[in-house]
Write a protein that holds these residues in place. Structure first.
Motif, short mmCIF file in Angstrom:
data_model
loop_
_atom_site.label_atom_id
_atom_site.label_comp_id
_atom_site.label_asym_id
_atom_site.label_seq_id
_atom_site.Cartn_x
_atom_site.Cartn_y
_atom_site.Cartn_z
N HIS A 171 34.21 -78.54 -49.87
CA HIS A 171 33.60 -78.77 -51.19
C HIS A 171 34.60 -79.43 -52.14
O HIS A 171 34.26 -80.38 -52.87
CB HIS A 171 33.11 -77.46 -51.79
N PRO A 231 27.71 -79.75 -52.37
CA PRO A 231 27.41 -78.40 -51.88
C PRO A 231 27.66 -78.33 -50.38
O PRO A 231 27.35 -79.28 -49.64
CB PRO A 231 25.92 -78.22 -52.19
N GLN A 286 34.44 -73.68 -46.31
CA GLN A 286 33.47 -74.16 -47.29
C GLN A 286 34.17 -74.64 -48.56
O GLN A 286 33.89 -75.74 -49.06
CB GLN A 286 32.50 -73.03 -47.64
#
Length: 324
Positions: free
Chosen positions: A103, A109, A99
């Motif tokens: 990002h 997001p 993640q």
């Protein structure tokens, strides 16, 4: 009002599927790129970020259209942090910060979830389970995966390992070894690999004959599709294999229904393309092993989204995360 698109990503060991998806769960554009797992998988997120930018340029669309990226990835995942705990075929070291990496490369997001869970979410949002909030999705492919949704939320368990339906023990003693380290798992029977193993065990017997035996003699191998096609044509050996596979699937799914009482159990993955010959036989066994309350309220169905379910479910993660 400006366009609001979510990027849905379904990360596989050889191919990564990407799609721009609207807030109704409809795919607007989809494409694929190879998954580059060289150099400990360091190129994977870079390639995804570049592919998104290139597609926007090709479509002459602005990055401001994009409100986030949802991704399904194989293996157990810490949903809160987006860390992939371990995965065998992508080159990453354990505890890869997927993640954070995506990002930082895109500025968007990002939400990460196990790929089988994403398939379940996709079928719930805009597939066979549309309108339901209690659903179990079973993916029958090279392996057997699963996703459990209760009250509209994925059931993850204490460390993200819930829903591993393929590792339900079906044969407690003397079963075939499974990649998980156990033996006798449902995956060793009901996956495409398991179906071929069962068929070839039968075909190795001197008395084997019929359509499937001819295919085996001509090609030196059979596929799961060969088994289903031959069973459809009345081949006894293929029907015997089908009966064994659907007995174990029906038995396992019945126990899931007895435990969870979902509104629907959806079967997806390549094996599910066998269609009614698979589903009808599973239903017979499912009925035998469910008690009345579960039998009367849990429906078995084939998935409808095909290979798109993972990307659509991944997009749902962002819709949910942003409360859209």
């Amino acid at each position: 009002m400006s366009k609001q698109w979510i990027v849905g990503v379904d990360l596989g060991g050889t191919t990564t599927k990407l799609a721009f998806i609207n807030l109704d769960g409809e795919i607007l554009h989809k494409w694929e790129i190879p998954t580059d797992n060289s150099n400990e998988g360091q190129n994977i997120t870079k390639n995804i970020a570049n592919a998104i930018d290139q597609k926007l340029e090709e479509l002459r669309e602005q990055k401001t259209n994009l409100i986030g990226i949802g991704m399904g990835a194989p293996g157990p995942i810490n949903y809160e942090t987006g860390v992939v705990l371990n995965v065998v075929n992508l080159g990453w070291q354990d505890n890869f910060p997927l993640q954070e990496s995506l990002h930082s490369l895109t500025g968007l997001p990002v939400a990460i979830e196990n790929d089988a869970n994403c398939a379940a979410l996709g079928e719930m949002w805009n597939g066979a389970g549309k309108g339901t909030s209690d659903l179990v999705c079973v993916t029958l492919g090279t392996g057997v995966g699963g996703g459990v949704i209760a009250n509209g939320n994925i059931v993850r368990g204490i460390n993200g390992a819930a829903g591993e339906i393929g590792h339900i023990t079906s044969i407690p003693f003397g079963g075939a070894p499974c990649n998980c380290g156990k033996s006798g798992c449902l995956e060793t029977i009901a996956s495409a690999t398991g179906i071929v193993r069962l068929a070839e065990n039968e075909l190795s017997k001197p008395e084997s004959q019929g359509e499937l035996a001819v295919i085996f003699a001509n090609n030196g191998k059979v596929t799961a599709k060969d088994v289903f096609d031959s069973a459809r044509n009345g081949d006894e050996l293929a029907t015997k294999v089908l009966d064994e596979v659907t007995f174990h699937l029906g038995f396992a799914l019945a126990n899931i229904a007895n435990t969870l009482n979902p509104e629907m159990i959806v079967l997806g993955g390549g094996v599910s393309r066998a269609g009614d010959i698979l589903l009808d036989s599973i239903k017979v066994n499912f009925s035998k092993f469910t008690f009345s309350a579960a039998r009367e309220t849990t429906n078995l169905s084939l998935a409808t989204l095909g290979n798109d379910s993972g990307a659509i479910g991944a997009a749902w993660l962002i819709k949910n995360k942003l409360n859209l």
